[in-house]
Enzyme design. Sequence first.
Site, PDB file in Angstrom:
ATOM      1  N   GLU A  31     -17.522   9.404 -37.756  1.00 35.94           N
ATOM      2  CA  GLU A  31     -18.304   8.399 -37.039  1.00 35.94           C
ATOM      3  C   GLU A  31     -19.439   7.919 -37.934  1.00 35.94           C
ATOM      4  OE1 GLU A  31     -20.940  10.141 -33.843  1.00 35.94           O
ATOM      5  OE2 GLU A  31     -19.457  11.741 -33.957  1.00 35.94           O
ATOM      6  N   HIS A  86     -16.699  23.050 -30.762  1.00 36.62           N
ATOM      7  CA  HIS A  86     -17.518  22.024 -31.409  1.00 36.62           C
ATOM      8  C   HIS A  86     -18.970  22.387 -31.137  1.00 36.62           C
ATOM      9  CE1 HIS A  86     -19.590  18.378 -32.341  1.00 36.62           C
ATOM     10  NE2 HIS A  86     -19.902  18.161 -31.078  1.00 36.62           N
ATOM     11  N   CYS A 123     -17.107  13.017 -32.275  1.00 35.47           N
ATOM     12  CA  CYS A 123     -16.842  14.283 -32.961  1.00 35.47           C
ATOM     13  C   CYS A 123     -15.410  14.775 -32.805  1.00 35.47           C
ATOM     14  CB  CYS A 123     -17.810  15.355 -32.466  1.00 35.47           C
ATOM     15  SG  CYS A 123     -19.542  14.928 -32.730  1.00 35.47           S
TER      16      CYS A 123
END
Length: 390
Positions: free
Chosen positions: A78, A232, A110
């Site tokens: 990103e 994550h 993400c």
Amino acid sequence: MIGIDKINFFTPNTYIDLVKLAKHRGIDPDKFTVGIGQSKMAVPTITQDTVSMGANAAFPILDKEDLEKIELVVVGTESGIDESKSSAAFIHQLLEIQPFAKSFEIKQACYGATAGLMMARDYIKTHPGKKALVIGSDISRYGLNTSGEVTQGAGAIAMVISEKPKILAIEDTSVSMTENIFDFWRPNYSDTAIVDGKFSNEAYVKFFNQLWEEFSKQTNYSLSDFKAFCFHLPYTKMGKKALLPLLENESEETKEILLKHYELSTEYTRNIGNIYTGSLYLSLMSLLDSSEHSLKANDLIGLFSYGSGAVAEIFSGRLVEGFENHLVNSTRQELINERQSLSIEAYETIFNKELPKTDGIHPLDESEFDNALFYLSSISNHERHYKKRQ
């Protein structure tokens, strides 16, 4: 059996100590080091970007056979460097991968690297004997002296995906979920992200709970079947917020092993910060590289990928016999240990530097701080040029 054959990460040579930053900002350091669980934050110079970091992560793990057999190069990011041209095209050239490979970039916050991993797995199923290179490379920016400043970071991960993986075999069943929300986003005209922190945390936990319920239904797995769950991690405490409620009804043995391995999976993030698309795989490396884990071949590992906006996925993998012999953990630890600590002044100066946006030839020199193998060396009439140090 398809999965992760090789894996590595890269982070820039410079960082800011968060105790130092907290004191300078007039904040209790415990809010950074204990409250969100961060100690150091990677700070990239303008000579390190999505391309150079991705190439730096991949280069050490690629051999001649990989370069000949890789037919797919996917970069999840990103922090793209161009609204049209893919960072994967640059990386394909820098790594000298054989020419008949498709190379492109994926964007979904993400989640991008996980999308690339799943695409690579499917590609290899239909192309026996071939390999894929999946990269997640990002720079996390919220601005100086902002509420999100402490959760910034920079880095890249690289994975070689093959039909005979040496590290982790990815199982077929995975469950994804999409919901169009504004918990985090970055308009084209902004170089810093916009985030609703409280809402983002709530969305992350909600997605994990709903995905786990569906995943366990489809697989008949319970948490006790897993030896570790990697997340994550925008900051080290985030995954624990999602995991703890599910552990309430588990045995003490299950709680102990999952929480122990969770803490081991956070060490790299604690000292690098948020690297967006690579974060989940950074936590996997942190776990596997640790000398304190009790993992062995065929152990089941769960993985939760979350990309704001939002798309998330839960999937699982089993460790391959001899996986510990195919990690480059000593090299990765050296990379972290040998970084340069920045003063507040140097940190803010580096952060505020901008690339030239005018015609002409603009050489870039940050050699005082940047000693990476691949780096952005110049911009010539709006074209980016990269070099490999000899």
